[in-house]
Motif scaffolding. Structure first.
Motif, mmCIF file in Angstrom:
data_model
loop_
_atom_site.group_PDB
_atom_site.id
_atom_site.type_symbol
_atom_site.label_atom_id
_atom_site.label_comp_id
_atom_site.label_asym_id
_atom_site.label_seq_id
_atom_site.Cartn_x
_atom_site.Cartn_y
_atom_site.Cartn_z
ATOM 1 N N UNK A 175 -55.762 0.605 -16.343
ATOM 2 C CA UNK A 175 -55.467 -0.831 -16.363
ATOM 3 C C UNK A 175 -56.189 -1.568 -15.254
ATOM 4 N N UNK A 176 -56.231 -0.982 -14.047
ATOM 5 C CA UNK A 176 -56.900 -1.628 -12.921
ATOM 6 C C UNK A 176 -58.387 -1.798 -13.195
ATOM 7 N N UNK A 177 -59.017 -0.761 -13.720
ATOM 8 C CA UNK A 177 -60.456 -0.827 -14.003
ATOM 9 C C UNK A 177 -60.761 -1.844 -15.097
ATOM 10 N N UNK A 178 -59.994 -1.813 -16.178
ATOM 11 C CA UNK A 178 -60.237 -2.747 -17.283
ATOM 12 C C UNK A 178 -59.939 -4.184 -16.875
ATOM 13 N N UNK A 179 -58.926 -4.379 -16.017
ATOM 14 C CA UNK A 179 -58.615 -5.736 -15.562
ATOM 15 C C UNK A 179 -59.769 -6.319 -14.754
ATOM 16 N N UNK A 180 -60.364 -5.502 -13.882
ATOM 17 C CA UNK A 180 -61.517 -5.976 -13.121
ATOM 18 C C UNK A 180 -62.690 -6.325 -14.014
ATOM 19 N N UNK A 181 -62.949 -5.488 -15.024
ATOM 20 C CA UNK A 181 -64.028 -5.785 -15.963
ATOM 21 C C UNK A 181 -63.742 -7.060 -16.744
ATOM 22 N N UNK A 182 -62.476 -7.241 -17.147
ATOM 23 C CA UNK A 182 -62.120 -8.435 -17.912
ATOM 24 C C UNK A 182 -62.287 -9.702 -17.081
ATOM 25 N N UNK A 183 -61.904 -9.638 -15.810
ATOM 26 C CA UNK A 183 -62.028 -10.814 -14.951
ATOM 27 C C UNK A 183 -63.486 -11.176 -14.694
ATOM 28 N N UNK A 184 -64.367 -10.168 -14.761
ATOM 29 C CA UNK A 184 -65.794 -10.437 -14.586
ATOM 30 C C UNK A 184 -66.494 -10.779 -15.894
ATOM 31 N N UNK A 185 -66.168 -10.026 -16.946
ATOM 32 C CA UNK A 185 -66.899 -10.192 -18.202
ATOM 33 C C UNK A 185 -66.446 -11.417 -18.980
ATOM 34 N N UNK A 186 -65.154 -11.766 -18.882
ATOM 35 C CA UNK A 186 -64.718 -13.023 -19.498
ATOM 36 C C UNK A 186 -65.414 -14.157 -18.747
ATOM 37 N N UNK A 187 -65.429 -15.321 -19.337
ATOM 38 C CA UNK A 187 -66.178 -16.425 -18.718
ATOM 39 C C UNK A 187 -65.689 -16.675 -17.310
ATOM 40 N N UNK A 188 -66.567 -16.499 -16.337
ATOM 41 C CA UNK A 188 -66.208 -16.769 -14.953
ATOM 42 C C UNK A 188 -67.217 -17.753 -14.388
ATOM 43 N N UNK A 189 -66.754 -18.518 -13.440
ATOM 44 C CA UNK A 189 -67.603 -19.566 -12.872
ATOM 45 C C UNK A 189 -68.270 -19.066 -11.601
ATOM 46 N N UNK A 190 -69.534 -19.351 -11.464
ATOM 47 C CA UNK A 190 -70.253 -18.969 -10.257
ATOM 48 C C UNK A 190 -70.068 -20.023 -9.183
ATOM 49 N N UNK A 191 -69.766 -19.556 -8.006
ATOM 50 C CA UNK A 191 -69.611 -20.453 -6.871
ATOM 51 C C UNK A 191 -70.749 -20.205 -5.890
ATOM 52 N N UNK A 192 -70.666 -20.858 -4.747
ATOM 53 C CA UNK A 192 -71.694 -20.662 -3.739
ATOM 54 C C UNK A 192 -71.603 -19.245 -3.214
ATOM 55 N N UNK A 193 -72.686 -18.704 -2.654
ATOM 56 C CA UNK A 193 -72.624 -17.342 -2.113
ATOM 57 C C UNK A 193 -71.538 -17.170 -1.074
ATOM 58 N N UNK A 194 -71.217 -18.206 -0.350
ATOM 59 C CA UNK A 194 -70.171 -18.085 0.669
ATOM 60 C C UNK A 194 -68.791 -17.925 0.044
ATOM 61 N N UNK A 195 -68.643 -18.420 -1.178
ATOM 62 C CA UNK A 195 -67.344 -18.330 -1.849
ATOM 63 C C UNK A 195 -67.196 -17.079 -2.698
ATOM 64 N N UNK A 196 -68.336 -16.468 -3.066
ATOM 65 C CA UNK A 196 -68.266 -15.295 -3.912
ATOM 66 C C UNK A 196 -67.968 -15.670 -5.347
ATOM 67 N N UNK A 197 -67.551 -14.680 -6.136
ATOM 68 C CA UNK A 197 -67.264 -14.890 -7.544
ATOM 69 C C UNK A 197 -65.760 -14.850 -7.759
ATOM 70 N N UNK A 198 -65.236 -15.866 -8.392
ATOM 71 C CA UNK A 198 -63.809 -15.949 -8.679
ATOM 72 C C UNK A 198 -63.609 -16.147 -10.179
#
Length: 623
Positions: A399-422
């Motif tokens: 579940x932990x591994x798939x949740x991380x993939x889902x949070x990345x692979x589902x549409x995510x917004x790119x922020x500035x490099x200082x903010x990272x990816x959320x």
């Protein structure tokens, strides 16, 4: 004599308290270290550029080894003794934390993952060892409350970790949480050395039997001290106390239904506690400090609910109370996911969901431990506890591994490099919906387990009642060919026998010759006091219904004496066969073997998923 007994009672109490203190201290460092990453997930994304998948791999790296190490931990507790196996576990935990600290200092995600991987080698075995120590010292002295105290110590450390991780990184630098966790794991390792040097003394002082490894050492000492017969007895008992993995295929449908529920519990409990701070931070636009403080409530309920739950299970003699509480905990976590899955504009704040999850999860871990002695015979408890943790952690890692993939692979917004990816709201909604669905299955599973356990116990009660109370056919003594000398010897042996009043007063000669046999026999049946008494009906005064000591023979002057009419319940192998948690028919035994292979396949799939994801996500991060 009364003063001597009173003095021994107080001395045994103090020694048990000291053993409990040692057991509780073993896991403080590991629990604190397990929950330092969740509150600083956003900081790691900003400073090290970690993605959601990489963060989930850090968490999964330490739970990965917990898919097989709990079984080894259970065997170590049975074969080596809790002292040496706990030393092995805490040394791995301390070494992993040192490597994790070095990886954080170097800014290497790969190095941190290696540290978490080694750290995970010792976490679950240590939990099995801790529970085994408490069961050993307190199985007849408030087991529920004692187990609760051991778990409270760990959960208290987890709550402090979740509450202080972000403040430590803000006030004392980003490496402060890792320094504190390394220090605490070192303290737990030092306490283990104390327990190692005093385990035999603690056992003797509290009046409990020695463990298998301690019995072996005692036997070797006794061989040279003109006590060879006692040494042989000690070796026999030590062999009976060992647990083998092949015994897992002997367990019945009730246990395997419990194991299936463990998979679902692992998928909705641990991953959410690590991701919750980041989820509510982004879903409700909170600051990192606010999100960390509210997410720490997920672990706060355990501090006061564990002792309360232990007290209830100790005082309420109805064995079904464990099932009642289990269903209640599942409903509370389900309400949490329902609240979080609703639109944020409608719910406004995540606080009610955090409180509901904290209350539901606050005693569920204890219930998963307390229910094991109800489902299996005592001789299988160590390995059963290991199996429960292994399968639960398999579900958690997947579940932990798939949740991380889902949070990345589902549409995510790119922020500035200082903010990272959320992650954005779509990704968070997807993960919450999955948690909600799995929690619904888990709730249905708890009800199924309740029903299955009840049916199995009723069936076991009927089997034992028929075996123990079937009529003895009347027969003339002339119809049976008895040897007169044997009968006279039987009469002489039974001359001093007291009138038979119940199954526990029927004693073999071997019982008198070897008091260890009664000790082991009683310990093996320590948990048979639930709602369905598998030893048969009871009298209105609370005692066991008397067995028929004498058959209705035509010649009443020549009858079989009590030593020849032994209750089947006095035969340990017979009682184990009648235990409701064991597989009975060929079909159930076949299902048990299939379940064993399915569990092995689940562990293999967990490793394949983690290794494949780690290869893809981490191969170029530190380059």
């Amino acid at each position: 004599m009364f003063d001597s007994a009173y003095s021994f009672s107080w001395r045994a109490f103090l020694i048990r308290a000291l053993a409990l203190l040692c057991a509780c201290s073993l896991s403080i460092g590991s629990h604190y270290a397990s929950y330092i990453l969740g509150p600083i997930k956003s900081r790691l994304a900003k400073e090290m550029g970690t993605s959601n998948s990489e963060f989930s791999l850090l968490i999964a790296a330490y739970s990965l080894n917990s898919t097989w190490t709990p079984l080894v931990g259970g065997l170590l507790a049975s074969r080596l003794g809790t002292a040496w196996s706990s030393i092995l576990a805490t040394s791995l935990i301390f070494s992993g934390q040192v490597i994790l600290l070095l990886g954080d200092l170097a800014g290497s995600v790969k190095g941190m993952a290696v540290g978490m991987f080694i750290f995970g080698l010792g976490v679950s075995p240590l939990a099995v060892v801790q529970e085994t120590i408490i069961v050993r010292f307190f199985k007849s002295h408030g087991l529920g409350v004692s187990l609760a105290m051991g778990l409270v110590a760990g959960k208290g450390a987890s709550f402090i970790s979740a509450s202080t991780s972000y403040p430590l990184s803000s006030h004392f630098g980003p490496h402060a949480p890792f320094v504190v966790s390394t220090f605490l794991t070192g303290v737990s390792f030092a306490i283990n050395l104390v327990y190692l040097s005093s385990s035999s003394w603690l056992a003797r002082g509290s009046g409990i039997e020695l463990e298998a490894a301690e019995l072996d050492r005692e036997a070797r000492r006794n061989v040279t001290a003109e006590r060879f017969s006692e040494a042989e007895a000690l070796q026999i008992v030590a062999e009976k106390k060992r647990v083998r993995l092949k015994d897992m295929s002997k367990l019945g449908d009730t246990f395997w239904a419990y194991i299936a529920i463990n998979v679902l519990c692992g998928m909705i409990w641990s991953p959410f506690t690590h991701l919750s701070a980041n989820i509510i931070e982004n879903r409700y636009s909170l600051t990192e400090l606010q999100a960390g403080q509210q997410a720490s409530l997920l672990l706060a309920g355990s501090i006061f609910l564990y002792p309360l739950c232990g007290y209830i299970t100790d005082r309420v003699k109805d064995g079904l109370v464990v099932h009642w509480l289990f269903v209640a905990s599942s409903v509370l976590t389900l309400l949490c996911y329902l609240w979080l899955s609703a639109p944020p504009s409608l719910t406004v704040t995540p606080l009610p969901a955090m409180i509901s999850f904290g209350l539901g999860h606050g005693f569920s871990t204890l219930l998963l431990v307390l229910i094991v002695p109800r489902l299996v015979p005592l001789k299988y408890v160590s390995t059963a506890l290991g199996a429960h943790k292994s399968i639960e952690q398999s579900g958690s890692t997947i579940s932990q591994t798939l949740a991380g993939l889902a949070l990345d692979r589902a549409s995510w917004r790119k922020q500035t490099p200082a903010q990272g990816r959320q992650p954005n709201q779509d990704a968070i909604q997807l993960v919450l919906n999955c948690f909600l669905s799995v929690n619904g299955l888990q709730s249905a599973g708890t009800l199924l387990l309740w029903r299955l356990d009840f049916v199995k116990r009723r069936a076991a009660q009927r089997r034992v009642s028929i075996a123990e109370y079937q009529p003895v056919p009347s027969a003339s003594i002339d119809e049976v060919d008895f040897d007169r000398t044997s009968m006279e010897d039987a009469e002489d042996r039974s001359a001093d026998t007291k009138p038979v009043e119940g199954p526990r007063e029927l004693r073999r000669e071997t019982d008198e010759a070897s008091p260890l046999s009664d000790q082991v026999d009683d310990n093996e049946s320590a948990y048979f006091d639930d709602d369905c008494d598998v030893r048969g009906p009871t009298r209105s005064d609370g005692g066991s219904q008397p067995h028929r000591a004498r058959p209705l023979l035509a010649n009443s002057s020549k009858v079989l004496r009590a030593p020849y009419l032994l209750s089947p319940s006095r035969n340990p192998s017979r009682r184990h066969r009648n235990h409701p948690g064991l597989a009975k028919g060929s079909a159930e035994k076949k299902r048990a073997k299939i379940a064993v292979w399915l569990c092995a396949g689940l562990v293999a799939c967990t490793w394949i998923l983690f290794m494949g994801t780690a290869f893809v996500e981490l191969r170029g991060h530190d380059a």
